[in-house]
Design a protein around this motif. Structure first.
Motif, PDB file in Angstrom:
ATOM      1  N   ARG A   1     -46.295  12.977-137.309  1.00 49.20           N
ATOM      2  CA  ARG A   1     -45.402  13.957-137.928  1.00 49.20           C
ATOM      3  C   ARG A   1     -44.741  13.355-139.157  1.00 49.20           C
ATOM      4  O   ARG A   1     -44.403  12.179-139.178  1.00 49.20           O
ATOM      5  CB  ARG A   1     -44.350  14.421-136.934  1.00 49.20           C
ATOM      6  CG  ARG A   1     -44.966  15.158-135.770  1.00 49.20           C
ATOM      7  CD  ARG A   1     -43.940  15.584-134.753  1.00 49.20           C
ATOM      8  NE  ARG A   1     -44.625  16.128-133.581  1.00 49.20           N
ATOM      9  CZ  ARG A   1     -44.018  16.583-132.516  1.00 49.20           C
ATOM     10  NH1 ARG A   1     -42.687  16.588-132.453  1.00 49.20           N
ATOM     11  NH2 ARG A   1     -44.712  17.051-131.496  1.00 49.20           N
ATOM     12  N   GLN A   2     -44.577  14.206-140.185  1.00 51.82           N
ATOM     13  CA  GLN A   2     -43.945  13.763-141.420  1.00 51.82           C
ATOM     14  C   GLN A   2     -42.774  14.686-141.724  1.00 51.82           C
ATOM     15  O   GLN A   2     -42.892  15.908-141.584  1.00 51.82           O
ATOM     16  CB  GLN A   2     -44.944  13.803-142.578  1.00 51.82           C
ATOM     17  CG  GLN A   2     -46.120  12.871-142.400  1.00 51.82           C
ATOM     18  CD  GLN A   2     -47.118  12.994-143.544  1.00 51.82           C
ATOM     19  OE1 GLN A   2     -46.794  13.469-144.623  1.00 51.82           O
ATOM     20  NE2 GLN A   2     -48.333  12.559-143.303  1.00 51.82           N
TER      21      GLN A   2
ATOM     22  N   PRO B   1     -44.662  20.878-141.345  1.00 53.88           N
ATOM     23  CA  PRO B   1     -44.712  21.446-139.994  1.00 53.88           C
ATOM     24  C   PRO B   1     -45.458  20.509-139.040  1.00 53.88           C
ATOM     25  O   PRO B   1     -46.270  19.700-139.473  1.00 53.88           O
ATOM     26  CB  PRO B   1     -45.497  22.750-140.194  1.00 53.88           C
ATOM     27  CG  PRO B   1     -46.351  22.498-141.388  1.00 53.88           C
ATOM     28  CD  PRO B   1     -45.536  21.591-142.281  1.00 53.88           C
ATOM     29  N   TRP B   2     -45.170  20.638-137.768  1.00 50.15           N
ATOM     30  CA  TRP B   2     -45.858  19.835-136.771  1.00 50.15           C
ATOM     31  C   TRP B   2     -46.421  20.677-135.627  1.00 50.15           C
ATOM     32  O   TRP B   2     -47.129  20.194-134.768  1.00 50.15           O
ATOM     33  CB  TRP B   2     -44.947  18.739-136.207  1.00 50.15           C
ATOM     34  CG  TRP B   2     -43.639  19.252-135.688  1.00 50.15           C
ATOM     35  CD1 TRP B   2     -42.467  19.374-136.377  1.00 50.15           C
ATOM     36  CD2 TRP B   2     -43.371  19.730-134.366  1.00 50.15           C
ATOM     37  NE1 TRP B   2     -41.491  19.905-135.569  1.00 50.15           N
ATOM     38  CE2 TRP B   2     -42.025  20.132-134.328  1.00 50.15           C
ATOM     39  CE3 TRP B   2     -44.145  19.861-133.211  1.00 50.15           C
ATOM     40  CZ2 TRP B   2     -41.439  20.661-133.174  1.00 50.15           C
ATOM     41  CZ3 TRP B   2     -43.554  20.390-132.068  1.00 50.15           C
ATOM     42  CH2 TRP B   2     -42.203  20.766-132.067  1.00 50.15           C
TER      43      TRP B   2
ATOM     44  N   PRO C   1     -50.702  17.840-142.819  1.00 49.69           N
ATOM     45  CA  PRO C   1     -51.596  17.267-141.794  1.00 49.69           C
ATOM     46  C   PRO C   1     -51.648  18.183-140.585  1.00 49.69           C
ATOM     47  O   PRO C   1     -50.656  18.795-140.212  1.00 49.69           O
ATOM     48  CB  PRO C   1     -50.929  15.933-141.449  1.00 49.69           C
ATOM     49  CG  PRO C   1     -49.975  15.650-142.553  1.00 49.69           C
ATOM     50  CD  PRO C   1     -49.581  16.975-143.135  1.00 49.69           C
ATOM     51  N   ARG C   2     -52.816  18.272-140.008  1.00 50.94           N
ATOM     52  CA  ARG C   2     -53.017  19.109-138.846  1.00 50.94           C
ATOM     53  C   ARG C   2     -53.619  18.268-137.712  1.00 50.94           C
ATOM     54  O   ARG C   2     -54.239  17.254-137.958  1.00 50.94           O
ATOM     55  CB  ARG C   2     -53.931  20.281-139.185  1.00 50.94           C
ATOM     56  CG  ARG C   2     -53.272  21.178-140.261  1.00 50.94           C
ATOM     57  CD  ARG C   2     -53.372  22.567-139.949  1.00 50.94           C
ATOM     58  NE  ARG C   2     -52.638  23.609-140.553  1.00 50.94           N
ATOM     59  CZ  ARG C   2     -51.888  23.667-141.619  1.00 50.94           C
ATOM     60  NH1 ARG C   2     -51.686  22.624-142.354  1.00 50.94           N
ATOM     61  NH2 ARG C   2     -51.298  24.761-142.005  1.00 50.94           N
ATOM     62  N   PRO C   3     -53.416  18.735-136.474  1.00 50.63           N
ATOM     63  CA  PRO C   3     -53.963  17.980-135.338  1.00 50.63           C
ATOM     64  C   PRO C   3     -55.485  17.866-135.420  1.00 50.63           C
ATOM     65  O   PRO C   3     -56.158  18.760-135.932  1.00 50.63           O
ATOM     66  CB  PRO C   3     -53.563  18.822-134.136  1.00 50.63           C
ATOM     67  CG  PRO C   3     -52.460  19.700-134.608  1.00 50.63           C
ATOM     68  CD  PRO C   3     -52.700  19.910-136.075  1.00 50.63           C
ATOM     69  N   ASP C   4     -56.021  16.770-134.890  1.00 55.50           N
ATOM     70  CA  ASP C   4     -57.469  16.606-134.782  1.00 55.50           C
ATOM     71  C   ASP C   4     -57.994  17.619-133.777  1.00 55.50           C
ATOM     72  O   ASP C   4     -57.263  18.132-132.953  1.00 55.50           O
ATOM     73  CB  ASP C   4     -57.816  15.200-134.314  1.00 55.50           C
ATOM     74  CG  ASP C   4     -57.512  14.145-135.383  1.00 55.50           C
ATOM     75  OD1 ASP C   4     -57.528  14.497-136.575  1.00 55.50           O
ATOM     76  OD2 ASP C   4     -57.233  12.998-135.011  1.00 55.50           O
TER      77      ASP C   4
ATOM     78  N   GLU D   1     -53.096  29.775-129.133  1.00 52.20           N
ATOM     79  CA  GLU D   1     -52.483  28.628-128.468  1.00 52.20           C
ATOM     80  C   GLU D   1     -51.729  27.821-129.510  1.00 52.20           C
ATOM     81  O   GLU D   1     -52.094  27.821-130.686  1.00 52.20           O
ATOM     82  CB  GLU D   1     -53.522  27.762-127.762  1.00 52.20           C
ATOM     83  CG  GLU D   1     -54.516  27.085-128.687  1.00 52.20           C
ATOM     84  CD  GLU D   1     -55.579  26.298-127.935  1.00 52.20           C
ATOM     85  OE1 GLU D   1     -55.367  25.966-126.761  1.00 52.20           O
ATOM     86  OE2 GLU D   1     -56.630  26.015-128.539  1.00 52.20           O
ATOM     87  N   ALA D   2     -50.671  27.170-129.062  1.00 52.96           N
ATOM     88  CA  ALA D   2     -49.904  26.283-129.933  1.00 52.96           C
ATOM     89  C   ALA D   2     -50.512  24.890-129.845  1.00 52.96           C
ATOM     90  O   ALA D   2     -50.883  24.439-128.765  1.00 52.96           O
ATOM     91  CB  ALA D   2     -48.443  26.247-129.496  1.00 52.96           C
ATOM     92  N   VAL D   3     -50.622  24.240-130.999  1.00 53.63           N
ATOM     93  CA  VAL D   3     -51.160  22.886-131.075  1.00 53.63           C
ATOM     94  C   VAL D   3     -50.154  22.067-131.877  1.00 53.63           C
ATOM     95  O   VAL D   3     -49.708  22.503-132.939  1.00 53.63           O
ATOM     96  CB  VAL D   3     -52.532  22.877-131.785  1.00 53.63           C
ATOM     97  CG1 VAL D   3     -53.123  21.487-131.801  1.00 53.63           C
ATOM     98  CG2 VAL D   3     -53.485  23.855-131.133  1.00 53.63           C
ATOM     99  N   THR D   4     -49.797  20.892-131.367  1.00 54.82           N
ATOM    100  CA  THR D   4     -48.800  20.076-132.061  1.00 54.82           C
ATOM    101  C   THR D   4     -49.390  18.745-132.509  1.00 54.82           C
ATOM    102  O   THR D   4     -50.294  18.201-131.872  1.00 54.82           O
ATOM    103  CB  THR D   4     -47.584  19.800-131.157  1.00 54.82           C
ATOM    104  OG1 THR D   4     -48.023  19.159-129.970  1.00 54.82           O
ATOM    105  CG2 THR D   4     -46.862  21.086-130.799  1.00 54.82           C
ATOM    106  N   LEU D   5     -48.843  18.258-133.604  1.00 48.93           N
ATOM    107  CA  LEU D   5     -49.202  16.922-134.074  1.00 48.93           C
ATOM    108  C   LEU D   5     -48.561  15.894-133.147  1.00 48.93           C
ATOM    109  O   LEU D   5     -47.419  16.087-132.716  1.00 48.93           O
ATOM    110  CB  LEU D   5     -48.646  16.688-135.477  1.00 48.93           C
ATOM    111  CG  LEU D   5     -49.486  17.095-136.669  1.00 48.93           C
ATOM    112  CD1 LEU D   5     -48.683  16.926-137.956  1.00 48.93           C
ATOM    113  CD2 LEU D   5     -50.770  16.310-136.746  1.00 48.93           C
ATOM    114  N   PRO D   6     -49.236  14.815-132.869  1.00 47.27           N
ATOM    115  CA  PRO D   6     -48.596  13.743-132.100  1.00 47.27           C
ATOM    116  C   PRO D   6     -47.361  13.238-132.853  1.00 47.27           C
ATOM    117  O   PRO D   6     -47.313  13.283-134.087  1.00 47.27           O
ATOM    118  CB  PRO D   6     -49.673  12.656-132.041  1.00 47.27           C
ATOM    119  CG  PRO D   6     -50.966  13.351-132.313  1.00 47.27           C
ATOM    120  CD  PRO D   6     -50.624  14.508-133.213  1.00 47.27           C
ATOM    121  N   ASP D   7     -46.375  12.772-132.115  1.00 48.33           N
ATOM    122  CA  ASP D   7     -45.121  12.305-132.716  1.00 48.33           C
ATOM    123  C   ASP D   7     -45.345  11.310-133.851  1.00 48.33           C
ATOM    124  O   ASP D   7     -44.682  11.387-134.885  1.00 48.33           O
ATOM    125  CB  ASP D   7     -44.212  11.664-131.661  1.00 48.33           C
ATOM    126  CG  ASP D   7     -43.639  12.685-130.692  1.00 48.33           C
ATOM    127  OD1 ASP D   7     -43.680  13.893-130.989  1.00 48.33           O
ATOM    128  OD2 ASP D   7     -43.155  12.254-129.624  1.00 48.33           O
TER     129      ASP D   7
END
Length: 138
Positions: A80-81, A85-86, A132-135, A71-77
């Motif tokens: 993002r830096q 990658p986000w 940084p990666r999503p929680d 599954e794809a997981v994205t950082l919240p807007d």
């Protein structure tokens, strides 16, 4: 052909095992499993598979998502830096269970040790690896 986790019959299960053990797809699954955070970016997957084109890596990642393995997981807007990658890819809970059930994750610890031993990572690769990666990561 039934290459998704929703397949309940033996033939569908056999097809899905064959599907995930195709060389490129299984390599991508192994790359996600061996990643220190269990969340690999597309760039990292491309770098870990230098003999495969970027388009092919992308195509196989999409197929693994469609099958319910990744599954794809994205950082919240707001997290993002620039220059990092986000969007990341991880095993789904169902994908992990399927791979475990069919003994396809038996070498998980060995895969992590191999990943840790890669000494010629580019500066960008190291930066992306430590991004940084999503929680809620697995």
């Amino acid at each position: 052909m039934s290459t998704s986790l929703g397949a309940d019959d033996a033939g569908g299960t056999r097809e899905l095992v064959h599907f995930v053990t195709q060389e490129t797809r299984f390599s991508l699954i192994a790359n996600v499993v061996q990643h220190p955070a269990g969340l690999a970016s597309m760039y990292e997957l491309e770098q870990l598979n230098p003999s495969v084109s970027e388009a092919t890596v992308y195509k196989h990642v999409q197929k693994l998502i469609e099958a319910g393995i990744l599954e794809a997981v994205t950082l919240p807007d707001d997290e993002r830096q620039q220059g990092y990658p986000w969007k990341f890819y991880r095993l789904t809970d169902e994908g992990r269970a399927f791979l475990d059930e069919h003994n396809l994750l038996a070498a998980e610890e060995t895969l992590r040790l191999i990943y840790d031993s890669i000494s010629d990572k580019s500066e960008k690769m190291v930066r992306y690896e430590n991004a940084p990666r999503p929680d809620g990561q697995h």
